[in-house]
Write an enzyme that holds these catalytic residues in place. Structure first.
Site, PDB file in Angstrom:
ATOM      1  CE  LYS A  98      -3.562   2.345   2.718  1.00 22.64           C
ATOM      2  NZ  LYS A  98      -4.481   2.237   3.850  1.00 22.64           N
TER       3      LYS A  98
ATOM      4  CE  LYS B 213      -5.838   2.067  -0.570  1.00 21.94           C
ATOM      5  NZ  LYS B 213      -6.189   2.283   0.785  1.00 21.94           N
TER       6      LYS B 213
HETATM    7  C1  PBG Z   1      -7.459   3.242   5.644  1.00 20.88           C
HETATM    8  C2  PBG Z   1      -7.713   3.211   4.184  1.00 20.88           C
HETATM    9  C3  PBG Z   1      -7.524   4.200   3.210  1.00 20.88           C
HETATM   10  C4  PBG Z   1      -8.005   3.679   2.008  1.00 20.88           C
HETATM   11  C5  PBG Z   1      -8.450   2.375   2.270  1.00 20.88           C
HETATM   12  N1  PBG Z   1      -8.248   2.102   3.619  1.00 20.88           N
HETATM   13  C6  PBG Z   1      -7.047   5.595   3.334  1.00 20.88           C
HETATM   14  C7  PBG Z   1      -5.656   5.902   3.654  1.00 20.88           C
HETATM   15  O1  PBG Z   1      -4.792   5.039   3.791  1.00 20.88           O
HETATM   16  O2  PBG Z   1      -5.429   7.103   3.850  1.00 20.88           O
HETATM   17  C8  PBG Z   1      -8.049   4.390   0.697  1.00 20.88           C
HETATM   18  C9  PBG Z   1      -9.026   3.862  -0.295  1.00 20.88           C
HETATM   19  C10 PBG Z   1      -9.343   4.751  -1.423  1.00 20.88           C
HETATM   20  O3  PBG Z   1      -8.727   5.808  -1.666  1.00 20.88           O
HETATM   21  O4  PBG Z   1     -10.285   4.392  -2.158  1.00 20.88           O
HETATM   22  N2  PBG Z   1      -6.130   3.277   6.019  1.00 20.88           N
END
Ligand code: PBG
Length: 313
Positions: free
Chosen positions: A187, A240
């Protein structure tokens, strides 16, 4: 090469085909609202009140979409995200109400703190530091409370080192050996999450997420992250975002041959919707990008386009 491109033959040699089974629908459950609330930076995407969540799931099942990832917007936030593991928290209540209505849905829960903490970070904060090891027991506690309420799969997204292991051990110790883990393994600290932070009210009050989420200059590091999560017990690994990260999806799938999910994130959705709204792109671009994500190697795609692509398919 053109012989097989004829309209009546091309389907025979198509290498990638989308199916509704490939898609996971994100659902924002908000315990503070009475009516669905459109997210201004995500046209046609809504936060759903707790008591309408069953209706929303039903509408998706009508389109043969049966896998969901739930995000909660709680009424109470504090420094340590207490309401994330509250038995009567927004996600726990949503899980119970959905599971009491439907047998054949797959419920995944996002396991993180940012939606539940007053500072909006994904872990315990000391000064301006996000503490790793102190956060792990909390993530395990959240995952256990989700499993208890009916989650089939928990999806840790906090990017703390060791979180998959902590969650696996926590689940096993509490008798949830069958609850699977889909880890947000690679991520990235991405600019494409900003509409989500409006959607889930999970923006941070200071700093950024660069000390825990990955640096987008790197790809070998993604392989190390994925390898660690597999060793720690992840059942599905995730990359992601998706669109600017097709190379990562491809590398991860090639190297590990592991069940791989890709998250087509909020900003990717918003930019496509904006261009369609302006008349600069036509809607078929949605089908094209989702096909590209699968072609790169994703087995599963989390996408805000799920309902529209299900209609199209
Ligand atoms: C929680 C989380 C996030 C997303 C999914 N789970 C936000 C982040 O990490 O700031 C983002 C998903 C999206 O942008 O569609 N940590």
């Amino acid at each position: 090469m053109r012989r097989l491109r004829k309209e009546n033959l091309r389907f025979l040699v198509r290498e990638t085909k989308l199916s509704v089974d490939d898609f996971i629908v994100p659902i924002f459950v908000d315990e503070n609202i009475k009516k669905p609330l459109e997210i201004s930076s995500m046209p046609n995407y809504f936060r759903i009140p707790l008591d309408s969540v069953v209706k929303e799931i039903e509408a998706c099942l009508d389109k043969n979409l049966k896998t969901f990832i739930l995000f909660g917007i709680p009424s109470y936030k504090d420094e340590v995200g207490t309401s994330a593991y509250d038995k009567n928290g927004v996600i726990q209540r949503a899980l119970r109400s959905i599971k009491s209505e439907f047998d054949d849905v797959v419920l995944i829960t996002d396991v993180c703190l940012c939606e539940y903490t007053s500072h909006g970070h994904c872990g315990i904060v000391k000064g301006t530091q996000i503490l790793n090891d102190e956060t792990l027991p909390l993530l395990a506690k959240i995952a256990i409370s989700h499993a208890e309420a009916g989650a089939d799969i928990v999806a840790p997204s906090a990017m703390m080192d060791g979180m998959v292991k902590a969650i696996r051990e926590g689940l096993d110790n509490e008798g949830y050996k069958d609850t699977a883990i889909m880890s947000y393994a690679a991520k990235y600290a991405s600019n494409f999450y900003s509409p989500f932070r409006e959607a889930a009210e999970s923006g941070f009050k200071f700093g950024d997420r660069k000390s825990y989420q990955m640096d987008f200059h790197n790809s070998n590091e993604a392989l190390r992250e994925v390898e660690l999560d597999i060793k720690e017990g992840a059942d599905i690994i995730m990359v992601k975002p998706a669109l600017a990260y097709l190379d990562i999806i491809h590398k991860v799938k090639q190297k590990f041959k592991f069940p791989t999910a890709a998250y087509n994130v909020s900003g990717e959705y918003s930019m496509i919707k904006a261009a369609i709204k302006l008349g600069w792109l036509n809607e078929d671009v949605i089908y094209e990008i989702l096909t590209a994500i699968k072609r790169a190697g994703a087995d599963l795609i989390i996408t805000y386009h799920a309902k529209e692509i299900a209609d199209f398919l």
